[in-house]
Design a protein around this motif. Sequence first.
Motif, PDB file in Angstrom:
ATOM      1  N   LEU A  73       0.950  -1.356  -0.049  1.00 47.43           N
ATOM      2  CA  LEU A  73      -0.003  -0.108   0.040  1.00 47.43           C
ATOM      3  C   LEU A  73       0.883   1.204  -0.053  1.00 47.43           C
ATOM      4  O   LEU A  73       0.655   2.131  -0.819  1.00 47.43           O
ATOM      5  CB  LEU A  73      -1.046  -0.002   1.242  1.00 47.43           C
ATOM      6  N   ALA A  74       1.975   1.143   0.655  1.00 45.78           N
ATOM      7  CA  ALA A  74       2.608   2.465   0.764  1.00 45.78           C
ATOM      8  C   ALA A  74       3.609   2.735  -0.582  1.00 45.78           C
ATOM      9  O   ALA A  74       3.512   3.864  -1.200  1.00 45.78           O
ATOM     10  CB  ALA A  74       4.204   2.160   1.886  1.00 45.78           C
ATOM     11  N   VAL A  75       3.911   1.732  -1.059  1.00 45.33           N
ATOM     12  CA  VAL A  75       4.497   1.937  -2.724  1.00 45.33           C
ATOM     13  C   VAL A  75       3.397   2.292  -3.742  1.00 45.33           C
ATOM     14  O   VAL A  75       3.720   3.034  -4.463  1.00 45.33           O
ATOM     15  CB  VAL A  75       5.428   0.375  -2.927  1.00 45.33           C
ATOM     16  N   LEU A  76       2.412   1.518  -3.570  1.00 45.47           N
ATOM     17  CA  LEU A  76       1.235   1.647  -4.800  1.00 45.47           C
ATOM     18  C   LEU A  76       0.475   3.011  -4.611  1.00 45.47           C
ATOM     19  O   LEU A  76       0.018   3.627  -5.421  1.00 45.47           O
ATOM     20  CB  LEU A  76       0.574   0.418  -4.879  1.00 45.47           C
ATOM     21  N   GLY A  77      -0.039   2.955  -3.224  1.00 46.77           N
ATOM     22  CA  GLY A  77      -0.916   4.273  -3.092  1.00 46.77           C
ATOM     23  C   GLY A  77      -0.259   5.427  -3.143  1.00 46.77           C
ATOM     24  O   GLY A  77      -1.092   6.635  -3.471  1.00 46.77           O
ATOM     25  N   GLY A  78       0.820   5.831  -2.611  1.00 47.36           N
ATOM     26  CA  GLY A  78       1.345   7.047  -2.667  1.00 47.36           C
ATOM     27  C   GLY A  78       1.412   7.991  -3.965  1.00 47.36           C
ATOM     28  O   GLY A  78       1.342   8.842  -4.034  1.00 47.36           O
ATOM     29  N   GLY A  79       1.745   7.099  -5.058  1.00 43.05           N
ATOM     30  CA  GLY A  79       1.667   7.817  -6.310  1.00 43.05           C
ATOM     31  C   GLY A  79       0.441   8.556  -6.758  1.00 43.05           C
ATOM     32  O   GLY A  79       0.414   9.583  -7.040  1.00 43.05           O
ATOM     33  N   PRO A  80      -0.443   7.645  -6.980  1.00 35.97           N
ATOM     34  CA  PRO A  80      -1.938   8.424  -7.337  1.00 35.97           C
ATOM     35  C   PRO A  80      -2.405   9.416  -6.188  1.00 35.97           C
ATOM     36  O   PRO A  80      -2.856  10.394  -6.646  1.00 35.97           O
ATOM     37  CB  PRO A  80      -3.022   7.162  -7.353  1.00 35.97           C
ATOM     38  N   VAL A  81      -2.155   9.470  -5.052  1.00 38.53           N
ATOM     39  CA  VAL A  81      -2.632  10.286  -3.969  1.00 38.53           C
ATOM     40  C   VAL A  81      -1.737  11.551  -4.275  1.00 38.53           C
ATOM     41  O   VAL A  81      -2.097  12.642  -4.104  1.00 38.53           O
ATOM     42  CB  VAL A  81      -2.182   9.761  -2.503  1.00 38.53           C
ATOM     43  N   TRP A 134       9.336   7.113  -9.910  1.00 34.07           N
ATOM     44  CA  TRP A 134      10.079   6.014  -9.529  1.00 34.07           C
ATOM     45  C   TRP A 134      10.969   6.202  -8.107  1.00 34.07           C
ATOM     46  O   TRP A 134      11.096   5.601  -7.133  1.00 34.07           O
ATOM     47  CB  TRP A 134      11.091   5.655 -10.492  1.00 34.07           C
ATOM     48  N   ILE A 135      11.296   7.536  -8.200  1.00 37.47           N
ATOM     49  CA  ILE A 135      11.818   8.094  -7.143  1.00 37.47           C
ATOM     50  C   ILE A 135      11.022   7.870  -5.728  1.00 37.47           C
ATOM     51  O   ILE A 135      11.431   7.705  -4.616  1.00 37.47           O
ATOM     52  CB  ILE A 135      12.524   9.483  -7.152  1.00 37.47           C
ATOM     53  N   GLY A 136       9.783   8.296  -6.043  1.00 38.51           N
ATOM     54  CA  GLY A 136       8.615   8.318  -4.942  1.00 38.51           C
ATOM     55  C   GLY A 136       8.451   7.017  -4.369  1.00 38.51           C
ATOM     56  O   GLY A 136       8.321   6.455  -3.221  1.00 38.51           O
ATOM     57  N   VAL A 137       8.601   5.789  -5.189  1.00 37.07           N
ATOM     58  CA  VAL A 137       8.236   4.493  -5.001  1.00 37.07           C
ATOM     59  C   VAL A 137       9.369   3.914  -4.011  1.00 37.07           C
ATOM     60  O   VAL A 137       9.392   3.422  -2.904  1.00 37.07           O
ATOM     61  CB  VAL A 137       8.334   3.649  -6.307  1.00 37.07           C
ATOM     62  N   LEU A 138      10.571   4.439  -4.561  1.00 35.84           N
ATOM     63  CA  LEU A 138      11.906   3.957  -3.543  1.00 35.84           C
ATOM     64  C   LEU A 138      11.715   4.794  -2.209  1.00 35.84           C
ATOM     65  O   LEU A 138      12.167   4.324  -1.276  1.00 35.84           O
ATOM     66  CB  LEU A 138      13.125   4.417  -4.311  1.00 35.84           C
ATOM     67  N   GLU A 139      11.470   6.114  -2.300  1.00 31.13           N
ATOM     68  CA  GLU A 139      11.391   6.823  -1.259  1.00 31.13           C
ATOM     69  C   GLU A 139      10.306   6.169  -0.184  1.00 31.13           C
ATOM     70  O   GLU A 139      10.898   6.060   1.086  1.00 31.13           O
ATOM     71  CB  GLU A 139      10.949   8.155  -1.570  1.00 31.13           C
ATOM     72  N   ARG A 140       9.328   5.910  -0.680  1.00 26.40           N
ATOM     73  CA  ARG A 140       8.280   5.182   0.350  1.00 26.40           C
ATOM     74  C   ARG A 140       8.656   3.880   0.709  1.00 26.40           C
ATOM     75  O   ARG A 140       8.377   3.580   2.049  1.00 26.40           O
ATOM     76  CB  ARG A 140       6.821   5.362  -0.481  1.00 26.40           C
ATOM     77  N   ALA A 141       9.292   2.926   0.109  1.00 27.83           N
ATOM     78  CA  ALA A 141       9.941   1.840   0.321  1.00 27.83           C
ATOM     79  C   ALA A 141      10.723   1.922   1.496  1.00 27.83           C
ATOM     80  O   ALA A 141      10.558   1.316   2.549  1.00 27.83           O
ATOM     81  CB  ALA A 141      10.411   1.062  -0.820  1.00 27.83           C
ATOM     82  N   GLY A 142      11.519   2.863   1.442  1.00 28.56           N
ATOM     83  CA  GLY A 142      12.819   3.382   2.140  1.00 28.56           C
ATOM     84  C   GLY A 142      12.132   3.735   3.767  1.00 28.56           C
ATOM     85  O   GLY A 142      12.544   3.258   4.799  1.00 28.56           O
ATOM     86  N   VAL A 143      11.477   4.574   3.607  1.00 32.39           N
ATOM     87  CA  VAL A 143      10.738   5.219   4.725  1.00 32.39           C
ATOM     88  C   VAL A 143       9.832   4.181   5.403  1.00 32.39           C
ATOM     89  O   VAL A 143      10.114   3.830   6.664  1.00 32.39           O
ATOM     90  CB  VAL A 143       9.514   6.301   4.530  1.00 32.39           C
ATOM     91  N   VAL A 158      17.007   8.804   3.839  1.00 29.91           N
ATOM     92  CA  VAL A 158      16.337   8.602   2.653  1.00 29.91           C
ATOM     93  C   VAL A 158      16.110  10.162   2.266  1.00 29.91           C
ATOM     94  O   VAL A 158      16.292  10.340   0.852  1.00 29.91           O
ATOM     95  CB  VAL A 158      14.845   7.965   2.858  1.00 29.91           C
ATOM     96  N   LEU A 159      15.792  10.813   3.078  1.00 34.55           N
ATOM     97  CA  LEU A 159      15.397  12.301   2.504  1.00 34.55           C
ATOM     98  C   LEU A 159      16.561  13.083   1.966  1.00 34.55           C
ATOM     99  O   LEU A 159      16.617  13.842   1.096  1.00 34.55           O
ATOM    100  CB  LEU A 159      14.805  13.057   3.630  1.00 34.55           C
ATOM    101  N   ALA A 160      17.748  12.793   2.775  1.00 33.50           N
ATOM    102  CA  ALA A 160      19.040  13.308   2.281  1.00 33.50           C
ATOM    103  C   ALA A 160      19.490  12.858   0.966  1.00 33.50           C
ATOM    104  O   ALA A 160      19.725  13.818   0.140  1.00 33.50           O
ATOM    105  CB  ALA A 160      20.199  13.120   3.640  1.00 33.50           C
ATOM    106  N   LEU A 161      19.295  11.443   0.763  1.00 27.90           N
ATOM    107  CA  LEU A 161      19.635  10.819  -0.622  1.00 27.90           C
ATOM    108  C   LEU A 161      18.717  11.626  -1.641  1.00 27.90           C
ATOM    109  O   LEU A 161      19.316  12.211  -2.593  1.00 27.90           O
ATOM    110  CB  LEU A 161      19.380   9.546  -0.491  1.00 27.90           C
ATOM    111  N   LYS A 162      17.567  11.884  -1.397  1.00 30.31           N
ATOM    112  CA  LYS A 162      16.651  12.462  -2.277  1.00 30.31           C
ATOM    113  C   LYS A 162      16.800  13.792  -2.611  1.00 30.31           C
ATOM    114  O   LYS A 162      16.879  14.125  -3.777  1.00 30.31           O
ATOM    115  CB  LYS A 162      15.044  12.477  -1.976  1.00 30.31           C
ATOM    116  N   SER A 189       4.182  11.996  -0.064  1.00 28.12           N
ATOM    117  CA  SER A 189       5.062  10.491  -0.211  1.00 28.12           C
ATOM    118  C   SER A 189       5.478  10.200   1.381  1.00 28.12           C
ATOM    119  O   SER A 189       5.185   9.023   1.625  1.00 28.12           O
ATOM    120  CB  SER A 189       6.196  10.710  -1.144  1.00 28.12           C
ATOM    121  N   VAL A 190       6.061  10.892   1.809  1.00 31.31           N
ATOM    122  CA  VAL A 190       6.776  10.527   3.332  1.00 31.31           C
ATOM    123  C   VAL A 190       5.387  10.352   4.031  1.00 31.31           C
ATOM    124  O   VAL A 190       5.501   9.202   4.984  1.00 31.31           O
ATOM    125  CB  VAL A 190       7.467  11.453   3.802  1.00 31.31           C
TER     126      VAL A 190
END
Length: 203
Positions: A73-81, A134-143, A158-162, A189-190
Motif C-alpha cells: 500500500l505504501a509503494v502503490l498508493g502514494g503515487g496516485p494520491v 520511480w523516486i517516490g516508490v523507492l522513497e516510500r519503500a525506504g521510509v 532517505v530524505l538526504a539522498l533524495k 509521499s513520506v
Amino acid sequence: MTWEVDAGGAMLLVLLTAALVAASWAWVPRGRRVWAPAALGLLAAALAWSGAADLTLAGDAPRTLLVALAGALAVLGGGPVTTSLFALVDAEGRAQGDVEGDAVRDAWADPDSDSAQDADTLERAGQLLRGGAWIGVLERAGVLAALVAGWPEGLAVVLALKGLGRYPELRNAGTGAVAERFIIGTFTSVLWAAACAACVVLA
C-alpha cells in the motif's frame, strides 16, 4: 507458522487489503478521482483502527501478511494520491489567477518563448523533475522499511539522498514552482508511507 488473529486484527487486514485494491485502481487515470480518495479514506480508517482497537495479530504469518499489505500500500498508493494533490494545487493556482493564462498557453505552444520561461506552474515543474514516480516508490519503500524496523533515523538518510539527488535540478530550474512541487511531493509521499508504517507499529 502460527496464526492467531482476532476479529479486530482481521478487520485491520481487511481495511488494508481494501485500501490496496483502491490504490491499484487509482493508477488508472480515469479512476484516480474516485479511487485515490477512497484509498486515502481506507488508510485513515486502518490507521485509526490499529491505534484504537484491541488487536491480536500473533505469529509469523499474520505479521508477515500485515507488513506485506502495508508495504504494498505504501509503494502503490502514494503515487496516485500525490498526483491527485498536484492536480488540486494546479487547479487552485489557475482558479486564483496565480499565473497569467496567456503566459501558460504560450508556454505550452512554444517552450522556448519568453512566456514559457515566466510560466511558473507546477505543470511545467513536473516536466523538469523527471523520474519522480520511480523516486517516490523507492522513497516510500525506504521510509516504511526504516519505521517498521524501528530505525527512524533512516528517514533522514532517505530524505538526504533524495535532496542531494535532486539538488542540481532544483538549483538550475530557476523557478519556485519546481521547489514547490518537490516539497509537496516529498511531504505527501513520506506522510503516506509513515501512515502505512504506523498501521504495522501500532497493531
